[in-house]
Design a protein around this motif. Structure first.
Motif, mmCIF file in Angstrom:
data_model
loop_
_atom_site.group_PDB
_atom_site.id
_atom_site.type_symbol
_atom_site.label_atom_id
_atom_site.label_comp_id
_atom_site.label_asym_id
_atom_site.label_seq_id
_atom_site.Cartn_x
_atom_site.Cartn_y
_atom_site.Cartn_z
ATOM 1 N N UNK A 415 0.844 -1.212 0.000
ATOM 2 C CA UNK A 415 0.000 0.000 0.000
ATOM 3 C C UNK A 415 0.869 1.248 0.000
ATOM 4 N N UNK A 416 1.917 1.260 0.870
ATOM 5 C CA UNK A 416 2.805 2.432 0.938
ATOM 6 C C UNK A 416 3.496 2.683 -0.405
ATOM 7 N N UNK A 417 3.960 1.604 -1.068
ATOM 8 C CA UNK A 417 4.620 1.761 -2.373
ATOM 9 C C UNK A 417 3.675 2.338 -3.415
ATOM 10 N N UNK A 418 2.423 1.856 -3.407
ATOM 11 C CA UNK A 418 1.434 2.380 -4.351
ATOM 12 C C UNK A 418 1.175 3.856 -4.137
ATOM 13 N N UNK A 419 1.090 4.275 -2.867
ATOM 14 C CA UNK A 419 0.848 5.697 -2.561
ATOM 15 C C UNK A 419 2.006 6.555 -3.071
ATOM 16 N N UNK A 420 3.248 6.114 -2.818
ATOM 17 C CA UNK A 420 4.413 6.871 -3.279
ATOM 18 C C UNK A 420 4.447 6.957 -4.810
ATOM 19 N N UNK A 421 4.132 5.837 -5.483
ATOM 20 C CA UNK A 421 4.132 5.823 -6.950
ATOM 21 C C UNK A 421 3.112 6.798 -7.516
ATOM 22 N N UNK A 422 1.948 6.816 -6.916
ATOM 23 C CA UNK A 422 0.903 7.747 -7.375
ATOM 24 C C UNK A 422 1.347 9.193 -7.170
ATOM 25 N N UNK A 423 1.944 9.479 -6.016
ATOM 26 C CA UNK A 423 2.400 10.845 -5.722
ATOM 27 C C UNK A 423 3.464 11.294 -6.714
ATOM 28 N N UNK A 424 4.434 10.410 -6.981
ATOM 29 C CA UNK A 424 5.505 10.768 -7.936
ATOM 30 C C UNK A 424 4.937 10.998 -9.329
ATOM 31 N N UNK A 425 4.011 10.141 -9.758
ATOM 32 C CA UNK A 425 3.403 10.277 -11.093
ATOM 33 C C UNK A 425 2.670 11.603 -11.234
ATOM 34 N N UNK A 426 1.900 11.951 -10.202
ATOM 35 C CA UNK A 426 1.155 13.229 -10.237
ATOM 36 C C UNK A 426 2.119 14.404 -10.312
ATOM 37 N N UNK A 427 3.213 14.339 -9.524
ATOM 38 C CA UNK A 427 4.194 15.437 -9.515
ATOM 39 C C UNK A 427 4.827 15.622 -10.890
ATOM 40 N N UNK A 428 5.215 14.500 -11.515
ATOM 41 C CA UNK A 428 5.832 14.572 -12.849
ATOM 42 C C UNK A 428 4.865 15.169 -13.868
ATOM 43 N N UNK A 429 3.612 14.762 -13.822
ATOM 44 C CA UNK A 429 2.613 15.290 -14.762
ATOM 45 C C UNK A 429 2.418 16.785 -14.587
ATOM 46 N N UNK A 430 2.364 17.229 -13.309
ATOM 47 C CA UNK A 430 2.172 18.667 -13.047
ATOM 48 C C UNK A 430 3.352 19.464 -13.575
ATOM 49 N N UNK A 431 4.593 19.005 -13.288
ATOM 50 C CA UNK A 431 5.784 19.723 -13.755
ATOM 51 C C UNK A 431 5.859 19.753 -15.281
ATOM 52 N N UNK A 432 5.530 18.645 -15.918
ATOM 53 C CA UNK A 432 5.549 18.580 -17.385
ATOM 54 C C UNK A 432 4.556 19.563 -17.999
ATOM 55 N N UNK A 433 3.397 19.653 -17.396
ATOM 56 C CA UNK A 433 2.370 20.565 -17.916
ATOM 57 C C UNK A 433 2.799 22.025 -17.778
ATOM 58 N N UNK A 434 3.431 22.326 -16.635
ATOM 59 C CA UNK A 434 3.898 23.711 -16.434
ATOM 60 C C UNK A 434 4.953 24.065 -17.473
ATOM 61 N N UNK A 435 5.874 23.119 -17.731
ATOM 62 C CA UNK A 435 6.933 23.355 -18.705
ATOM 63 C C UNK A 435 6.368 23.583 -20.101
ATOM 64 N N UNK A 436 5.385 22.737 -20.479
ATOM 65 C CA UNK A 436 4.756 22.880 -21.791
ATOM 66 C C UNK A 436 4.055 24.217 -21.947
ATOM 67 N N UNK A 437 3.388 24.655 -20.842
ATOM 68 C CA UNK A 437 2.691 25.935 -20.897
ATOM 69 C C UNK A 437 3.672 27.091 -21.134
ATOM 70 N N UNK A 438 4.841 27.018 -20.452
ATOM 71 C CA UNK A 438 5.838 28.077 -20.611
ATOM 72 C C UNK A 438 6.379 28.096 -22.039
#
Length: 491
Positions: A415-438
């Motif tokens: 369960x802990x590994x799944x939570x960390x994986x989801x958090x990392x995935x969300x963070x990467x998506x957010x950063x990628x979107x910000x970069x694309x917008x810029x």
């Protein structure tokens, strides 16, 4: 107050000039053995005046015509009144205690000119968890008459069982009224005796409330029992087999040993040691062994069916006395196992191929059931092959428990590994979107500035395109490097 530890007949009848004897029964215990016993007559004012007691007191009006005999070893005392008078009619108490308000049972005595002398109650003793045989005297020989067994109480006789199929709930599977003999006599067999079974009973034929059956029985249950507590249920599987081991006193001489099937206060004989086998059970029930030295015989039932479920009795007859015990058989379609060694089990003889790699196959076996006088004892029926030294044998249940415990320890980590994986995935998506917008914003800004120049100059877009195709690399690089300093010249 009336205690269950003291009981006796509720009605007495006598004839003028005759005599009556009343029996009062009590539980055999030190306090009751040595306490004062008394017999008193209740007056109109509610006071019960002592007629006689074990303290050697006798009232003047009864001197010479009343006696009291206490028999502590039997748990009973008897009061006899002679030279009866009409004035002796009334309400009496037989009791135990220092006063006449202690433990007692009330009864009514009726003295008339002519009446038959009632028969004394027959005293029977039974052992806790044991069995007892109650002989009922000859009565009406007509076969259509109902035979019954009832318990005497304050308001009458409560029906326990009869030959019409009625059985009281607390006597389910443990009482049997035998078929009526040619003389009209029959027997009542009771096993798995309990403390509350002690009391006064009547057995007879015909209607319950009729006086045609005056036979009264006092049943005492000895609480200091040598009979051990044993399971009363036996489990089997459809198509499987089981064995029933019956015990009897090896010192006795038994003319018949048998197994019968109980239903509605009757018991149909299935097999006996004399070779009898019920036609419906031919080929699948037999007595396999009998050991006189140990006092046992074994009955084996095979090819079990669903309709074999029910109550069974194991019995041994010695004259008019029978020692019996009962067990209830439960039939299941699947494998029946248990972790309790006192519970009977049956396991299917073969296992699925998919389980052969991790589970030791069980052998086909039978369930063991041991009967003592009035008791049932059990043994385990699942046998595993002996493992050679150094071999580790694991049962299916152990494997299941080990697997379950391992999975339970890994679950939090997963369960802990799944939570960390989801958090990392969300963070990467957010950063990628910000970069694309810029990047998109900068691209739009540059394009707008480059297009503004030719528009303001009023140039033809075709010429602009041709100019871009013929520019020198240096100029092109210059424009790409610094759009603010670039000046395009068109011919």
């Amino acid at each position: 107050p009336v205690s269950s530890t003291l009981y006796g007949p509720r009605f007495l009848t006598g004839v003028v000039g005759g005599s009556v004897t009343h029996q009062c029964f009590y539980s055999i215990m030190p306090a009751n053995k040595h306490d004062r016993k008394y017999w008193c007559k209740r007056a109109g004012n509610g006071v019960c005046y002592t007629v006689i007691s074990t303290t050697n007191y006798v009232s003047k009006s009864h001197e010479g015509r009343v006696s009291l005999e206490d028999i502590p070893q039997n748990g009973t005392f008897m009061v006899t009144m002679t030279q009866l008078k009409k004035s002796d009619t009334g309400t009496y108490r037989c009791g135990i205690g220092t006063t006449n308000r202690d433990l007692y049972v009330s009864l009514n005595l009726t003295v008339s000119e002519d009446t038959s002398t009632p028969r004394l109650a027959e005293l029977l003793h039974g052992e806790l968890r044991g069995s007892v045989t109650v002989p009922c005297p000859p009565g009406d020989t007509r076969g259509g008459k109902k035979r019954f067994w009832c318990k005497v109480g304050r308001t009458g006789c409560t029906l326990i069982a009869d030959t019409d199929g009625y059985v009281g709930k607390s006597y389910e599977g443990r009482i049997f009224i035998t078929p009526q003999e040619s003389s009209g006599a029959f027997k009542v067999l009771i096993n798995d005796l309990r403390r509350e079974d002690a009391g006064l009973y009547r057995c007879g034929t015909g209607r319950l409330g009729s006086q045609d059956s005056p036979w009264v029985v006092a049943l005492q249950v000895t609480t200091a029992s040598a009979q051990p507590r044993r399971p009363k249920f036996l489990s089997g599987t459809v198509g499987g087999s089981l064995s029933v081991r019956c015990h009897y006193d090896p010192k006795g001489s038994y003319e018949k040993k048998y197994l019968c099937r109980w239903k509605d206060a009757s018991c149909s004989l299935l097999v006996d040691a004399g070779g009898f086998v019920h036609e419906a059970y031919e080929g699948r029930i037999r007595i396999t062994s009998s050991d006189q030295d140990s006092g046992t015989y074994t009955v084996v039932m095979s090819d079990l069916r669903e309709d074999d479920a029910g109550w069974y009795w194991c019995g041994a007859r010695n004259g008019h006395t029978e020692h019996t015990s009962s067990v209830k058989l439960r039939i299941q379609k699947g494998t029946c196992t248990s972790q309790n060694p006192e519970t009977y089990t049956l396991v299917n003889p073969t296992l699925p191929a998919s389980r052969a790699a991790y589970s030791t196959p069980t052998q086909r076996s039978t369930t063991g059931l041991t009967y003592a006088t009035g008791t049932v004892t059990g043994g385990t029926s699942t046998r595993l092959p002996a493992a050679p030294p150094g071999t580790f044998v694991t049962s299916r249940s152990n494997i299941y428990r080990e697997s379950s415990s391992g999975e339970s320890r890994l679950l939090p980590l997963v369960i802990l590994a799944l939570v960390l994986l989801i958090f990392i995935t969300i963070t990467i998506l957010v950063l990628t979107r910000i970069k694309l917008q810029k990047e998109t914003g900068q691209g739009r800004s540059s394009m707008g500035h480059a297009e503004a120049v030719p528009v303001q100059a009023g140039l033809n877009p075709v010429k602009v395109q041709r100019m871009e195709e013929t520019r020198s690399p240096d100029k092109a690089n210059g424009c790409n490097t610094d759009l603010s300093k670039c000046r395009w010249v068109f011919s």
